[in-house]
Write an enzyme that holds these catalytic residues in place. Structure first.
Site, PDB file in Angstrom:
ATOM      1  N   GLU A  75      35.925 -52.854 -58.219  1.00  0.00           N
ATOM      2  CA  GLU A  75      34.589 -54.336 -58.678  1.00  0.00           C
ATOM      3  C   GLU A  75      33.286 -53.931 -58.564  1.00  0.00           C
ATOM      4  OE1 GLU A  75      36.698 -53.796 -56.375  1.00  0.00           O
ATOM      5  OE2 GLU A  75      38.287 -55.632 -55.987  1.00  0.00           O
ATOM      6  N   CYS A 112      37.926 -58.072 -52.309  1.00  0.00           N
ATOM      7  CA  CYS A 112      37.991 -58.486 -51.326  1.00  0.00           C
ATOM      8  C   CYS A 112      36.498 -59.894 -50.879  1.00  0.00           C
ATOM      9  CB  CYS A 112      36.849 -56.915 -50.161  1.00  0.00           C
ATOM     10  SG  CYS A 112      35.092 -57.051 -50.849  1.00  0.00           S
ATOM     11  N   CYS A 115      33.466 -57.990 -52.899  1.00  0.00           N
ATOM     12  CA  CYS A 115      33.112 -58.026 -54.386  1.00  0.00           C
ATOM     13  C   CYS A 115      33.159 -59.896 -55.494  1.00  0.00           C
ATOM     14  CB  CYS A 115      34.675 -57.591 -54.834  1.00  0.00           C
ATOM     15  SG  CYS A 115      34.709 -55.827 -54.620  1.00  0.00           S
TER      16      CYS A 115
END
Ligand code: THU
Length: 163
Positions: A75, A112, A115
């Site tokens: 990401e 996560c 991100c």
């Protein structure tokens, strides 16, 4: 004292067949991008595809490093690449997916915390919600209308700005 609730609305699709044709294309590109992941340590190959307001598509995959914290998630690779190439263009949609030879990924991959924080700032910066589409190798798909649904009470840096 009082309590309050923060509600995140997540749309669940039974399968990717329910995505629009544009979203299916982004998922295909995210899967393609996962092939370029460098993930010899986790064997978890993640791909992300971003659709920008100007119609451009920017992809990213996770890039690991033997010094573990030096690696980066798919990401953030995609977001930073979009930010570097098109600094003034808002991001409309992100599709994330993953594959592995070791595990079966039959649930949507959820980004996560790091991100989430990075993606949320792009929303703030461009004042536009980013549609988030999360998938696994197969199975259900999760869709959210904005990054804030993934990161309630985010750190926005408001207190750092001069009044
Ligand atoms: N990873 C991503 O790229 N995106 C996610 O949403 C979850 C985790 C990567 C980081 C690391 O390279 C591997 O997947 C295992 O955590």
């Amino acid at each position: 004292m009082k309590s309050f609730k923060i509600i995140s609305i997540i749309t669940e699709l039974e399968s990717e067949e329910e995505l629009s044709s544009e979203e299916k294309k982004l998922l295909r590109l995210a899967r393609e991008s996962a092939k370029s992941a460098y993930a010899p340590y986790s064997n978890f190959f993640v791909g992300a595809a971003l659709l920008l307001e100007n119609g451009k598509i920017v992809c990213g995959s996770n890039q690991e490093n033997v010094a573990f914290p030096s690696g980066l998630c798919a990401e953030r690779v995609a977001f930073f690449s979009a930010g570097a190439q098109y600094p003034n263009v808002a991001i409309k949609t992100i599709v994330v997916t993953a594959r592995s030879e070791k595990f079966s990924i039959n649930k949507p991959v959820t980004p996560c915390g790091d991100c989430r924080q990075v993606m949320a700032e792009y929303e703030d910066r461009h004042k536009k919600n980013i549609r988030v589409i999360l998938s696994g190798e197969k199975g259900k798909i999760f869709i959210l209308d904005g990054i804030k649904s993934l990161l309630p009470l985010m750190f926005s840096g408001e207190g750092l700005r001069k009044k």
